[in-house]
Design a protein around this motif. Structure first.
Motif, PDB file in Angstrom:
ATOM      1  N   ARG A 190       3.462   6.913  14.024  1.00 16.52           N
ATOM      2  CA  ARG A 190       4.573   6.885  13.061  1.00 16.52           C
ATOM      3  C   ARG A 190       4.576   5.557  12.302  1.00 16.52           C
ATOM      4  NH1 ARG A 190       8.825  10.664  13.990  1.00 16.52           N
ATOM      5  NH2 ARG A 190       8.279  11.974  15.765  1.00 16.52           N
ATOM      6  N   GLN A 191       4.433   4.493  13.068  1.00 18.28           N
ATOM      7  CA  GLN A 191       4.419   3.151  12.472  1.00 18.28           C
ATOM      8  C   GLN A 191       3.348   3.057  11.371  1.00 18.28           C
ATOM      9  OE1 GLN A 191       3.692   0.062  15.427  1.00 18.28           O
ATOM     10  NE2 GLN A 191       2.207  -0.935  14.088  1.00 18.28           N
ATOM     11  N   CYS A 192       2.155   3.645  11.630  1.00 18.30           N
ATOM     12  CA  CYS A 192       1.074   3.577  10.652  1.00 18.30           C
ATOM     13  C   CYS A 192       1.348   4.446   9.423  1.00 18.30           C
ATOM     14  CB  CYS A 192      -0.245   4.025  11.289  1.00 18.30           C
ATOM     15  SG  CYS A 192      -0.845   2.840  12.517  1.00 18.30           S
ATOM     16  N   SER A 193       2.265   5.410   9.552  1.00 16.01           N
ATOM     17  CA  SER A 193       2.521   6.354   8.459  1.00 16.01           C
ATOM     18  C   SER A 193       3.698   5.957   7.580  1.00 16.01           C
ATOM     19  CB  SER A 193       2.801   7.744   9.031  1.00 16.01           C
ATOM     20  OG  SER A 193       1.749   8.112   9.858  1.00 16.01           O
ATOM     21  N   VAL A 194       4.223   4.780   7.767  1.00 16.28           N
ATOM     22  CA  VAL A 194       5.354   4.346   6.934  1.00 16.28           C
ATOM     23  C   VAL A 194       4.846   4.072   5.520  1.00 16.28           C
ATOM     24  CG1 VAL A 194       7.032   2.476   6.598  1.00 16.28           C
ATOM     25  CG2 VAL A 194       6.693   3.459   8.870  1.00 16.28           C
ATOM     26  N   LEU A 195       5.589   4.579   4.539  1.00 23.93           N
ATOM     27  CA  LEU A 195       5.151   4.458   3.146  1.00 23.93           C
ATOM     28  C   LEU A 195       5.574   3.128   2.514  1.00 23.93           C
ATOM     29  CD1 LEU A 195       5.965   8.111   2.040  1.00 23.93           C
ATOM     30  CD2 LEU A 195       3.686   7.023   1.955  1.00 23.93           C
ATOM     31  N   VAL A 196       4.634   2.483   1.864  1.00 29.92           N
ATOM     32  CA  VAL A 196       4.919   1.226   1.160  1.00 29.92           C
ATOM     33  C   VAL A 196       4.165   1.204  -0.172  1.00 29.92           C
ATOM     34  CG1 VAL A 196       5.340  -0.235   3.197  1.00 29.92           C
ATOM     35  CG2 VAL A 196       2.995   0.086   2.372  1.00 29.92           C
ATOM     36  N   THR A 197       4.447   0.182  -0.965  1.00 27.90           N
ATOM     37  CA  THR A 197       3.723  -0.044  -2.230  1.00 27.90           C
ATOM     38  C   THR A 197       3.118  -1.452  -2.167  1.00 27.90           C
ATOM     39  OG1 THR A 197       5.646  -1.075  -3.233  1.00 27.90           O
ATOM     40  CG2 THR A 197       5.455   1.315  -3.496  1.00 27.90           C
ATOM     41  N   SER A 198       2.313  -1.802  -3.152  1.00 28.71           N
ATOM     42  CA  SER A 198       1.761  -3.169  -3.155  1.00 28.71           C
ATOM     43  C   SER A 198       2.897  -4.175  -3.312  1.00 28.71           C
ATOM     44  CB  SER A 198       0.710  -3.359  -4.254  1.00 28.71           C
ATOM     45  OG  SER A 198       1.303  -3.415  -5.533  1.00 28.71           O
ATOM     46  N   ARG A 199       3.938  -3.743  -4.027  1.00 27.82           N
ATOM     47  CA  ARG A 199       5.093  -4.622  -4.180  1.00 27.82           C
ATOM     48  C   ARG A 199       5.750  -4.902  -2.825  1.00 27.82           C
ATOM     49  NH1 ARG A 199       8.738  -5.566  -8.579  1.00 27.82           N
ATOM     50  NH2 ARG A 199      10.718  -6.308  -7.781  1.00 27.82           N
ATOM     51  N   ASP A 200       5.894  -3.825  -2.017  1.00 26.85           N
ATOM     52  CA  ASP A 200       6.470  -4.023  -0.676  1.00 26.85           C
ATOM     53  C   ASP A 200       5.624  -5.008   0.138  1.00 26.85           C
ATOM     54  OD1 ASP A 200       8.565  -2.179  -1.022  1.00 26.85           O
ATOM     55  OD2 ASP A 200       7.271  -0.497  -0.449  1.00 26.85           O
ATOM     56  N   LEU A 201       4.292  -4.842   0.072  1.00 28.45           N
ATOM     57  CA  LEU A 201       3.424  -5.726   0.857  1.00 28.45           C
ATOM     58  C   LEU A 201       3.590  -7.178   0.404  1.00 28.45           C
ATOM     59  CD1 LEU A 201       0.039  -3.805   1.335  1.00 28.45           C
ATOM     60  CD2 LEU A 201       2.108  -3.768   2.760  1.00 28.45           C
ATOM     61  N   ALA A 202       3.736  -7.385  -0.910  1.00 30.07           N
ATOM     62  CA  ALA A 202       3.906  -8.753  -1.422  1.00 30.07           C
ATOM     63  C   ALA A 202       5.207  -9.358  -0.890  1.00 30.07           C
ATOM     64  CB  ALA A 202       3.904  -8.741  -2.943  1.00 30.07           C
TER      65      ALA A 202
END
Ligand code: GLN
Length: 583
Positions: A190-202
């Motif tokens: 589940r942890q690996c399937s969380v949706l993000v964007t490059s903005r979130d990673l920044a």
């Protein structure tokens, strides 16, 4: 004005440099991941004051995969502390692929950035049923928004994740954890399937760069004590078996994931998020790796390169024999300070206050022969814990040697305990120290608390009768505490000799001079009729002698008084020149 396009243009140029590179492949061992569009390419930069620059597909969502690992490790560290974590999960780079079925010599997973260590880390997160909820909440706190999960990627991995099952069973057998294997894996998938964007990673990376506090929301996502531990393992193991080369090339702690995300950061500056789903054999995004390497070079992000340009911790050093306070002094006092002022040294400090700054300061103070050490601390940016402790030991040893430490300006919290003697400005600190130096000297040469016309600088060279005549030409005045003697801008033709008490001259609300017994002020207006340049207020009850017109005195006395005034002015200019060349 328009926002300046310089940085967005740099980021876009960097992205375009690699946008046409289609080497690498989509990860397909999790079938759902192979559905990504290989052309996706997003990039974001978040500064530690929370400004985000986006370019390309920066709002394209993808599953976070292994980029989640440092953030969940952060949560487990906050839950258990580093000692308990180290018992279960090592911090050694494995040099092996991310999904190796491998433990170290003590039967622990090598580090929390490879799958084995990440699965063991999940088992360390507190909350039996709520484990995933806590993880999702933590990832959201780092990203600064509520995140959700991609169910089909989660199901796809759960159905096919046999390698991870093998790793988990091996660890269960070795006693790394004693929970149900499927339950732990379920949370991990589940942890690996969380949706993000490059903005979130920044933003997530910038939160680590900012000591655990999300710079966009202002919320603390991680206690700052844990940040160093997380960054250390990211730096040594975040890019799996490419970590050494990555550290060499980019000098940034970073973490990659097989879906093509990379989060990297430079502590105290910014976080970078890149997403491009084509990955190399090691599971690192091809374009992402290239962009990060160029980014680090182009924008000077390497932790160990170009790091010698920091501000010198001591901005200026002034010795009290050369730089005097704005206190207007008699000729005798000025001479005394010229000879004994080296007992005072004023340091203007600047920049972040760290071990090496304290070391430099202590060495400089040690070379001097000053019992009065003034530290102007307004320009100190931050004081770390070590510097705070060392400064306190330094203050204690100054006191033990009979010296006095004086603080001026804004004092950072960690330094407020250094001294009880503090002043708003360096000038007031200098004046206080000068008074102490003068009163520690033998009384001869130093005017007492009451000065007469005869023994003032105005009366120099006059015999008793002439001094008496001069005194009669003046008018005795008593000034109550807080009242003004002269007002800035008013026309006037008189000067004053302070016979007792203390006054301060200000222009607007800026303090420009002070006067004690023996000081003469207003002599410019007396000579030229010029308007008063400052307002003078009594700090305490004062006695003054005002001279308005000395025309009735004999030509010899007048000539002598004028010469005395000329000497007073000449001496002040000499002090001012010395202070300027010193400054
Ligand atoms: N969910 C992925 C796995 O365990 C994460 C691996 C990765 O991103 N490198 O296989």
């Amino acid at each position: 004005m328009m926002p300046f396009p310089v940085i967005p243009a740099r980021l876009e140029a960097l992205r375009l440099r690699y946008a046409s590179d289609d080497s690498g492949a989509l990860a397909d061992y999790i079938p759902e991941l192979a559905k990504a569009d290989p052309s996706w390419f997003g990039m974001s930069l978040c500064t530690i004051d929370g400004h985000v620059y986006d370019c390309g597909d920066s709002d394209q969502e993808f599953t976070i995969q292994s980029v989640s690992k440092p953030f969940v490790y952060a949560l487990a560290l906050a839950d258990n502390g580093p000692t308990a974590m180290l018992e279960r999960v090592g911090v050694e780079p494995s040099g092996k692929a991310f999904n190796s079925i491998l433990l170290d010599g003590t039967n622990r997973p090598h580090n929390p950035m490879v799958n084995a260590g990440a699965i063991a880390t999940v088992a360390m997160v507190r909350g039996v049923d709520g484990r995933f909820d806590r993880i999702l909440e933590t990832l959201g706190a780092f990203a600064g928004r509520t995140l959700s999960m991609d169910d089909s990627v989660y199901e796809s991995e759960r159905e096919t994740g046999h390698q991870n099952r093998a790793i988990a069973h091996l660890m269960r057998t070795a006693g790394v954890f004693d929970l149900d294997v499927e339950e732990v894996l379920d949370v991990y998938f589940r942890q690996c399937s969380v949706l993000v964007t490059s903005r979130d990673l920044a933003v997530m990376a910038a939160t680590l760069a900012n000591g655990g506090r999300n710079p966009v929301t202002g919320r603390t996502a991680l206690p700052s004590e844990a940040v160093g531990d997380v960054l250390s393992v990211m730096f040594t193991s975040g890019m799996y078996d490419y970590s050494g080369e990555w550290a060499f090339e980019t000098g940034m702690p970073a973490k990659s994931g097989v879906s093509g995300g990379i989060a990297g950061l430079i502590p105290g500056q910014a976080g970078l998020g890149v997403f491009s789903p084509l990955v190399d054999d090691r599971g690192n995004s091809v374009r992402g790796t290239q962009v990060c390497q160029d980014f680090s070079k182009d924008l000077g992000f390497h932790l160990f390169r170009n790091r010698t340009d920091s501000l010198p911790p001591i901005k200026s050093v002034s010795i009290g024999s050369a730089r005097h306070s704005y206190r207007v002094r008699s000729i005798a006092e000025t001479q005394l300070l010229k000879h004994h002022g080296n007992r005072i040294t004023a340091f203007e400090l600047q920049g972040p206050w760290t071990f090496i700054a304290v070391e430099r300061l202590m060495r400089r103070v040690g070379e001097l022969d000053s019992g009065f050490v003034i530290l102007e601390t307004s320009r100190i940016g931050s004081v770390d814990e070590v510097a705070g402790a060392l400064m306190n030991e330094f203050a204690d040893s100054i006191a033990a040697n009979g010296g006095t430490l004086i603080l001026s300006g804004t004092v950072p919290t960690r330094l407020t305990g250094l001294s009880t003697v503090t002043f708003p400005t360096i000038d007031e600190a200098l004046e206080w120290s000068e008074e102490r130096v003068l009163s520690n000297l033998s009384p001869e040469g130093r005017p007492g608390s009451t000065v007469t016309v005869a023994d003032s600088d105005l009366g120099r060279g006059l015999d008793a009768d002439a001094a008496e005549a001069l005194a009669r030409a003046g008018r005795m005045m008593r000034i109550a505490e807080g009242s003004a003697v002269v007002h800035e801008g008013t026309a006037a033709r008189s000067m004053y000799l302070v016979t007792s008490g203390h006054l301060t001259a200000s222009i607007g609300d800026r303090r420009v001079a002070s006067f004690g017994p023996g000081a003469i002020f207003g002599e410019m207006s007396f000579l030229t009729g010029a308007r008063r340049t400052a307002t003078v207020v009594a700090d305490a009850a004062c006695r003054l002698v005002e001279f308005n017109d000395i025309g009735a005195l004999s030509p010899e006395i007048r000539e002598r008084v004028h010469r005395n005034i000329a000497v007073v002015i000449a001496q002040r200019l000499t002090v001012a020149n010395r202070t300027m060349t010193d400054g």
